[in-house]
Write a protein that holds these residues in place. Structure first.
Motif, PDB file in Angstrom:
ATOM      1  N   CYS A 123     -19.105   8.119 -35.376  1.00 51.83           N
ATOM      2  CA  CYS A 123     -21.025   8.235 -35.421  1.00 51.83           C
ATOM      3  C   CYS A 123     -21.177   8.831 -34.380  1.00 51.83           C
ATOM      4  N   TRP A 137     -24.251  11.672 -35.811  1.00 50.45           N
ATOM      5  CA  TRP A 137     -25.683  11.808 -35.090  1.00 50.45           C
ATOM      6  C   TRP A 137     -26.615  11.862 -34.673  1.00 50.45           C
ATOM      7  N   TYR A 151     -27.181   8.393 -43.613  1.00 49.12           N
ATOM      8  CA  TYR A 151     -25.547   8.609 -43.642  1.00 49.12           C
ATOM      9  C   TYR A 151     -24.930   8.508 -44.798  1.00 49.12           C
ATOM     10  N   LYS A 195     -21.985  12.033 -40.971  1.00 50.18           N
ATOM     11  CA  LYS A 195     -23.448  13.142 -40.519  1.00 50.18           C
ATOM     12  C   LYS A 195     -23.820  12.826 -41.341  1.00 50.18           C
ATOM     13  N   CYS A 196     -25.024  12.756 -41.268  1.00 48.98           N
ATOM     14  CA  CYS A 196     -26.739  12.719 -41.074  1.00 48.98           C
ATOM     15  C   CYS A 196     -26.995  13.812 -42.185  1.00 48.98           C
TER      16      CYS A 196
END
Length: 75
Positions: free
Chosen positions: A18, A22, A28, A70-71
């Protein structure tokens, strides 16, 4: 949240994934061994809690697999 020194191996793995994935508030995606789930988070703490809950259900079969967070869409 638990102190880092007191975290289990799973919790530390999720925290690292995370933290590395981030970017900022938004959507996400978490991936582990072909399993995928999308999350909405506006803080690292919320993202960690949700991913940890999801990953714990996969831990028995995928504990040694790489976890990627991942975003995919920033808010």
């Amino acid at each position: 949240m638990t102190k880092i020194k007191e975290m289990s191996k799973r919790e530390r793995k999720v925290l690292d994934a995370c933290h590395n994935g981030w970017f900022m508030s938004g959507e996400y995606r978490a991936l582990v061994d072909g399993h995928e789930r999308h999350f909405w988070a506006d803080s690292k703490g919320i993202l960690f809690r949700d991913v940890d809950e999801w990953f714990s259900s996969h831990e028995q079969n995928h504990a040694d697999s790489h976890l990627l967070v991942k975003c995919v869409c920033a808010a």
